[in-house]
Design a protein around this motif. Structure first.
Motif, PDB file in Angstrom:
ATOM      1  N   LEU A   1       5.345   6.887   5.312  1.00 44.33           N
ATOM      2  CA  LEU A   1       5.741   7.620   4.105  1.00 44.33           C
ATOM      3  C   LEU A   1       6.839   8.621   4.434  1.00 44.33           C
ATOM      4  O   LEU A   1       7.872   8.702   3.751  1.00 44.33           O
ATOM      5  CB  LEU A   1       4.521   8.331   3.525  1.00 44.33           C
TER       6      LEU A   1
ATOM      7  N   ILE B   1      -1.457  11.701  -2.789  1.00 41.68           N
ATOM      8  CA  ILE B   1      -2.060  10.435  -3.211  1.00 41.68           C
ATOM      9  C   ILE B   1      -2.756   9.751  -2.043  1.00 41.68           C
ATOM     10  O   ILE B   1      -3.876   9.239  -2.190  1.00 41.68           O
ATOM     11  CB  ILE B   1      -0.998   9.529  -3.847  1.00 41.68           C
ATOM     12  N   LEU B   2      -2.107   9.782  -0.866  1.00 44.92           N
ATOM     13  CA  LEU B   2      -2.758   9.190   0.314  1.00 44.92           C
ATOM     14  C   LEU B   2      -4.099   9.860   0.580  1.00 44.92           C
ATOM     15  O   LEU B   2      -5.102   9.191   0.840  1.00 44.92           O
ATOM     16  CB  LEU B   2      -1.858   9.331   1.543  1.00 44.92           C
TER      17      LEU B   2
ATOM     18  N   ASN C   1      -6.674   8.848  -2.064  1.00 48.44           N
ATOM     19  CA  ASN C   1      -7.237   7.524  -1.814  1.00 48.44           C
ATOM     20  C   ASN C   1      -8.202   7.543  -0.635  1.00 48.44           C
ATOM     21  O   ASN C   1      -9.250   6.901  -0.667  1.00 48.44           O
ATOM     22  CB  ASN C   1      -6.123   6.508  -1.535  1.00 48.44           C
TER      23      ASN C   1
ATOM     24  N   PHE D   1       4.961   5.805  -8.730  1.00 44.98           N
ATOM     25  CA  PHE D   1       6.067   4.974  -9.137  1.00 44.98           C
ATOM     26  C   PHE D   1       7.200   5.784  -9.784  1.00 44.98           C
ATOM     27  O   PHE D   1       8.368   5.646  -9.456  1.00 44.98           O
ATOM     28  CB  PHE D   1       5.522   3.908 -10.088  1.00 44.98           C
TER      29      PHE D   1
ATOM     30  N   LEU E   1       2.441   1.899  -3.212  1.00 45.97           N
ATOM     31  CA  LEU E   1       1.467   2.411  -4.179  1.00 45.97           C
ATOM     32  C   LEU E   1       1.127   3.868  -3.921  1.00 45.97           C
ATOM     33  O   LEU E   1       0.675   4.576  -4.801  1.00 45.97           O
ATOM     34  CB  LEU E   1       0.191   1.563  -4.143  1.00 45.97           C
ATOM     35  N   ALA E   2       1.362   4.313  -2.662  1.00 46.25           N
ATOM     36  CA  ALA E   2       1.052   5.704  -2.342  1.00 46.25           C
ATOM     37  C   ALA E   2       2.059   6.643  -2.985  1.00 46.25           C
ATOM     38  O   ALA E   2       1.756   7.801  -3.236  1.00 46.25           O
ATOM     39  CB  ALA E   2       1.035   5.920  -0.835  1.00 46.25           C
ATOM     40  N   LEU E   3       3.258   6.140  -3.213  1.00 43.60           N
ATOM     41  CA  LEU E   3       4.231   6.983  -3.892  1.00 43.60           C
ATOM     42  C   LEU E   3       4.091   6.753  -5.376  1.00 43.60           C
ATOM     43  O   LEU E   3       4.136   5.618  -5.814  1.00 43.60           O
ATOM     44  CB  LEU E   3       5.646   6.603  -3.454  1.00 43.60           C
TER      45      LEU E   3
ATOM     46  N   MET F   1       0.175   5.340   7.857  1.00 40.76           N
ATOM     47  CA  MET F   1       0.677   5.360   6.480  1.00 40.76           C
ATOM     48  C   MET F   1       1.475   6.635   6.232  1.00 40.76           C
ATOM     49  O   MET F   1       2.547   6.617   5.625  1.00 40.76           O
ATOM     50  CB  MET F   1      -0.492   5.305   5.486  1.00 40.76           C
TER      51      MET F   1
ATOM     52  N   ASP G   1       0.833  -1.215   0.000  1.00 40.80           N
ATOM     53  CA  ASP G   1       0.000   0.000   0.000  1.00 40.80           C
ATOM     54  C   ASP G   1       0.857   1.249   0.000  1.00 40.80           C
ATOM     55  O   ASP G   1       0.597   2.223  -0.697  1.00 40.80           O
ATOM     56  CB  ASP G   1      -0.899   0.028   1.238  1.00 40.80           C
ATOM     57  N   LEU G   2       1.893   1.176   0.834  1.00 35.60           N
ATOM     58  CA  LEU G   2       2.765   2.325   0.981  1.00 35.60           C
ATOM     59  C   LEU G   2       3.490   2.629  -0.332  1.00 35.60           C
ATOM     60  O   LEU G   2       3.588   3.785  -0.752  1.00 35.60           O
ATOM     61  CB  LEU G   2       3.786   2.017   2.076  1.00 35.60           C
TER      62      LEU G   2
ATOM     63  N   SER H   1       2.102  11.316 -12.079  1.00 35.61           N
ATOM     64  CA  SER H   1       3.281  10.842 -12.811  1.00 35.61           C
ATOM     65  C   SER H   1       3.248  11.346 -14.240  1.00 35.61           C
ATOM     66  O   SER H   1       4.261  11.796 -14.783  1.00 35.61           O
ATOM     67  CB  SER H   1       3.329   9.315 -12.826  1.00 35.61           C
TER      68      SER H   1
ATOM     69  N   GLY I   1       3.318  12.145  -2.392  1.00 34.40           N
ATOM     70  CA  GLY I   1       2.887  10.968  -1.643  1.00 34.40           C
ATOM     71  C   GLY I   1       1.687  11.299  -0.761  1.00 34.40           C
ATOM     72  O   GLY I   1       0.692  10.564  -0.733  1.00 34.40           O
TER      73      GLY I   1
ATOM     74  N   ARG J   1      -0.369  -7.970  -5.353  1.00 35.90           N
ATOM     75  CA  ARG J   1      -1.809  -8.019  -5.072  1.00 35.90           C
ATOM     76  C   ARG J   1      -2.496  -9.098  -5.888  1.00 35.90           C
ATOM     77  O   ARG J   1      -3.353  -9.819  -5.380  1.00 35.90           O
ATOM     78  CB  ARG J   1      -2.446  -6.671  -5.418  1.00 35.90           C
TER      79      ARG J   1
ATOM     80  N   ILE K   1      10.133   6.920   4.995  1.00 36.35           N
ATOM     81  CA  ILE K   1      10.788   6.520   3.742  1.00 36.35           C
ATOM     82  C   ILE K   1      11.464   7.714   3.086  1.00 36.35           C
ATOM     83  O   ILE K   1      12.623   7.652   2.682  1.00 36.35           O
ATOM     84  CB  ILE K   1       9.766   5.892   2.770  1.00 36.35           C
TER      85      ILE K   1
END
Lengths: 302, 321
Positions: free
Chosen positions: B19, B300-301, B304, A144, A140-142, B15, A137-138, B259, B297, A177, B22
């Motif tokens: 994030l 997007i969080l 969602n 790509f 996918l939050a960034l 989350m 999930d994490l 993107s 990031g 997934r 990271i």
């Protein structure tokens, strides 16, 4: 014009069904799909061109002649030369090598990570599943592309191998997934319980029972993934963050068009590699759709 | 439902923290700190740098540094650019972000205006010429790399035909009000179409299959059987139900849109977040890179999260336990 949802499969008559193996039936179904066959033909053509590149052109795709910069097409240079005096036709043909290899190996690498993580999550469930899926999930939050670019920015030097690793490391979650989903639905089935009851090891159950039964979606998604990887490579190379010059890739060739002069005056330099990407991706997507219909005939009428 | 929303928000927080960890890890892994370039200066005693590092807390343990960084980020203090000396990252970003938001919204609106009606039409008239056309378009839209499409668009519509400008956001800085708005739209047409292309193909396919699905369901047959007009069956039942998954798709596609914006902005030299991001990578301007990564990031969080919440509101059939 293309038909929506590929071919309408006519049911094989019942007596025929009895004397044909599932594999033969699947192959028949696939071969009936004209678009997928066309896709395979195009892809084979590109692979042959890539393999026999030295026979198709005398020019070295990496060495430029500074006396021949941005020349228009001639009998010597079929597609002219680029801003460093390199032969565009040679770069197009040799570019097929790099672009296809990078696409294929990135797909393979992603597949490896995706299948392993997906298998672990789907097979063991519980905490393992939670951990892997939260990580997915994490990721996918960034977006790509952003993550790949950030990693490339940190690494000072990018080689083909590093590049493949970066895109694989940033794009596994989708596949994870899918594999996990397939495994979860298999988990409760009786033959798995049977295998467990006779004392088969986890590894054996995963490889002998789960993966063969989930192979359909895995192959279909791997195929479609390869198309994505080719686009990703070209996009990153286009903005100058992919495979470094002078290695010829289709994306590197198109990046020449960031120069307005080449964009305006030399479409023969950047349109062919673009069309090559478009055709390859279309071909692969057709093959992928064909495989999907083969493995799961019902998915046809979505 | 309220319980679900609260739980969904509670999942959002860890989350967000992960994030940020990271991104911080990536920032720490990046080579160099604000003094890297200066250390070679032989006239300055290296000890001075060390003192300054100490003062800035760069020698503190990593968790302490993380906390300080995270608090600063949360307050909107993104640090200072390493490339544009003395410029705040926050001000660099805020200069550009508006353009990206305009472009993204423009592309999304184009996408929805085109994709939804065509998707509905295709589903109502499957295997019609327009349906074949839409499917063909869908295959191409998903296969053509957007930067290549953008270059073709510039070549044909900007260079050959001269209908639209090839780059920038505005050509006449002296116009204001409605004229300025039109000028901006004029500049956004080509990048907007380029950015929206892949999404249009995706939404169209999705809409078609959703509407087909709903049209085959029992409640539609019931509605028709009781003599409801085709129009109201379409608007009251079919569309309402078919639009629900589209909302989830929008949540998922948000990242793809961002993107895509990075590449598209690069093709059109459009001064948005994407070009700033690519320039920062070229210049190895890590504070800007990390801030943009974190920002996207978080966006997007949140996207969602909103999609999930909205979904739970519009679709009362779904029970969350």
């Amino acid at each position: 014009m293309l038909k929506p949802n590929i071919t309408k499969n006519t049911e094989v008559s019942s007596n025929q069904k009895h004397n044909q193996s599932p594999f033969k039936l699947a192959r028949k179904r696939f071969l009936r799909n004209k678009l997928a066959i066309a896709g395979i033909a195009v892809l084979i053509l590109f692979i042959l061109a890539a393999l026999f590149a030295p026979l198709l052109t005398q020019h070295d795709p990496t060495k430029g002649d500074l006396m021949l910069i941005e020349k228009p097409p001639s009998s010597e240079h079929l597609l002219g030369t680029d801003s460093s005096g390199r032969d565009n036709f040679a770069r197009l043909i040799y570019g097929a090598r790099i672009s296809l290899t990078v696409g294929f190996s990135a797909m393979l690498f992603t597949l490896l990570i995706g299948v392993i993580t997906g298998a672990l999550a789907g097979y063991y469930g519980g905490k393992v599943d939670n951990l892997i899926m939260r990580a997915a999930d994490l990721m996918l939050a960034l977006p790509f592309l952003v993550l790949a670019l950030t990693i490339i920015a940190i690494l000072e030097k990018v080689t083909v191998g590093i590049f493949v690793a970066v895109i694989a490391i940033t794009s596994w979650p989708t596949l994870t997934r899918i594999v996990r989903g397939a495994f979860l639905s298999l988990r409760e089935q009786e033959f798995i319980l049977g295998a467990r009851a006779i004392g088969a090891t986890d590894i054996r159950i995963i490889f002998k029972h789960f993966i063969p039964n989930a192979i359909g979606p895995i192959i279909v998604n791997a195929t479609l993934l390869m198309a994505t990887m080719i686009i990703v490579e070209s996009a990153l190379s286009f903005i100058g963050m992919g495979i470094p010059q002078p290695t010829p890739t289709w994306g590197n060739m198109i990046s020449e068009a960031q120069n307005i002069r080449i964009l305006r005056d030399h479409p023969e330099a950047w349109v062919p590699p673009g069309l090559a990407i478009l055709l390859t991706v279309l071909a692969i997507n057709f093959i992928g759709d064909g495989l999907r219909d083969t493995f799961d005939p019902k998915s046809n009428r979505r | 439902m309220h319980k679900y929303i609260i739980r969904r928000i509670l999942v959002f927080i860890p989350m967000l923290i992960m994030l940020s960890i990271i991104v911080f890890a990536l920032a720490t892994a990046a080579p160099g700190d604000p003094f890297t370039g200066k250390i070679l200066d032989p006239t300055v005693d290296p000890e001075v740098f060390n003192e300054q590092r100490e003062a800035l807390g760069l020698n503190d343990p990593i968790p302490v540094q993380y906390l300080r960084w995270a608090t600063a980020m949360a307050k909107g203090d993104f640090g200072e650019s390493m490339y544009y000396k003395g410029r705040d990252v926050a001000s660099l970003i805020s200069e550009r972000i508006v353009n990206t938001v305009y472009l993204g919204v423009f592309a999304l609106v184009l996408t929805l205006i085109v994709a939804i009606p065509i998707g509905i039409y295709s589903a109502k008239n499957p295997y019609s010429p327009l349906d074949y056309g839409a499917t063909t378009f869908g295959f191409f839209g998903l296969a053509v790399p957007n930067f290549f499409f953008g270059l073709i668009a510039i070549y044909v519509f900007a260079i050959k035909l001269g209908w639209f400008p090839a780059q920038g956001t505005i050509s006449n800085i002296h116009v204001t009000g409605f004229a300025e708005f039109l000028d901006r739209i004029h500049h956004m047409v080509l990048p907007g179409i380029t950015l929206g292309l892949a999404g249009t193909a995706t939404y169209m396919r999705y809409m078609r299959s959703e509407v087909l699905d709903v049209l085959g369901s029992d409640y539609i047959r019931t509605a028709k059987a009781k003599g409801m007009s085709d129009r109201s069956v379409m608007y009251k039942h079919t569309l309402r139900n078919a639009m629900i998954p589209i909302i989830t798709l929008m949540g998922f596609e948000f990242g793809a849109l961002l993107s895509g914006a990075i590449i598209t902005e690069q093709v059109f030299s459009y001064p948005g977040l994407g070009t700033l991001f690519i320039n920062s990578i070229t210049n190895r301007d890590y504070p800007v890179i990390m801030s943009i990564t974190l920002l996207l990031g978080v966006a997007i969080l949140i996207g969602n999260l909103l999609a999930d919440i909205f979904y739970s509101i519009v679709d009362p059939r779904i029970r969350y336990d």
